[in-house]
Design an enzyme around this catalytic site. Sequence first.
Site, PDB file in Angstrom:
ATOM      1  N   ASP A  12     -17.431   7.990  -5.708  1.00  0.00           N
ATOM      2  CA  ASP A  12     -17.582   9.144  -4.800  1.00  0.00           C
ATOM      3  C   ASP A  12     -17.287  10.380  -5.644  1.00  0.00           C
ATOM      4  O   ASP A  12     -16.322  11.080  -5.424  1.00  0.00           O
ATOM      5  CB  ASP A  12     -16.645   9.045  -3.594  1.00  0.00           C
ATOM      6  CG  ASP A  12     -15.177   8.897  -3.971  1.00  0.00           C
ATOM      7  OD1 ASP A  12     -14.883   8.481  -5.110  1.00  0.00           O
ATOM      8  OD2 ASP A  12     -14.310   9.196  -3.128  1.00  0.00           O
ATOM      9  N   HIS A 243      -6.587   8.032 -12.224  1.00  0.00           N
ATOM     10  CA  HIS A 243      -6.712   6.923 -11.270  1.00  0.00           C
ATOM     11  C   HIS A 243      -7.949   6.064 -11.565  1.00  0.00           C
ATOM     12  O   HIS A 243      -7.842   4.872 -11.876  1.00  0.00           O
ATOM     13  CB  HIS A 243      -6.804   7.463  -9.843  1.00  0.00           C
ATOM     14  CG  HIS A 243      -5.643   8.285  -9.396  1.00  0.00           C
ATOM     15  ND1 HIS A 243      -4.364   7.773  -9.310  1.00  0.00           N
ATOM     16  CD2 HIS A 243      -5.569   9.577  -8.987  1.00  0.00           C
ATOM     17  CE1 HIS A 243      -3.545   8.732  -8.872  1.00  0.00           C
ATOM     18  NE2 HIS A 243      -4.254   9.829  -8.674  1.00  0.00           N
TER      19      HIS A 243
END
Length: 317
Positions: A12, A243
Amino acid sequence: MKGRKKVILDVDTGVDDALAIMLAVTSGQLDIVGITTVSGNVSLEQATLNTCKILELLGVSGQIPVYRGADKPLVRDTMFEHRVHGSDGIGGALGDMRITKQAEAERAEDFMIRQLQEQPGEITLIMTAPLTNLARALHKCPELTQYAAEVIVMGGVVQGFGNITPTAEYNMYVDPEAAKLVLAAGFPRLTLVGLDVTRRALLSADDIQKLQIPAIREYVEGSTADYRTRYFERNGVQACALHDPLAVGVALNRGFVTAHDYYVDVETRSELCDGQTVCDFQNRLGKPANAAVCLEVDAPAFLECFINSLNKLEPRA
């Protein structure tokens, strides 16, 4: 392509997804079969545009196909993260870039199903976004679990606090129903790369200065500027967490992390704890393990890999 691990990236594309794509491309160790996009940090259209821009920056836009997926979670409304990632998802970087690359006509979940069925046991799914696309693929093809080599999920937190609510990590919180379905589906190899380890994989301003290719360094510095500011405001650390790149790192070298097998589920019906990843450390539920949960990380080794990889590729004009 022989000898390189075949992967599909599901993104995303916000700031750290972009860095994950950059690591995957520049590592030279992965055969990226395709990239699928989904609504999450930003809208589906923005995530797709950002993905195409990153591929253009790296000079590989003609080599890696991009497929649009879900434009909203399975049952919930969209929830973007513009405060962290900027209104465009990549901190305003590459705002002037013109691209001609278009996403393919095939839907993301159909692409996943087709590739996994055509190449059983060969493709690793690296999921760095809400798990909506994979959940939709499983709705269409429940037996998909037997075709994937591995599923690596950046998401969740099992020993600490969340980054969107007190208990929930963002990707799990945005579409907990999808995460619950994926975890329960029965993938033989599913690895959870959560905040427990990604919060320790930090990129500082000094690290960015180690990037030797000017266009890459300028992009990373610009795209992460606000991201690093927000991280400092919340955590008191002058850096940002890598991340999503760490999920790619696990695909590149399992030795970067220490993982243990546990049963993990996701809360979907709680006023306070929606999206919480619940890890049954003491086997109180008596259910078989369904995930390898990353609990330790060799952050210096991973960061060295990240910087060295990004220093390899000279982007084309």
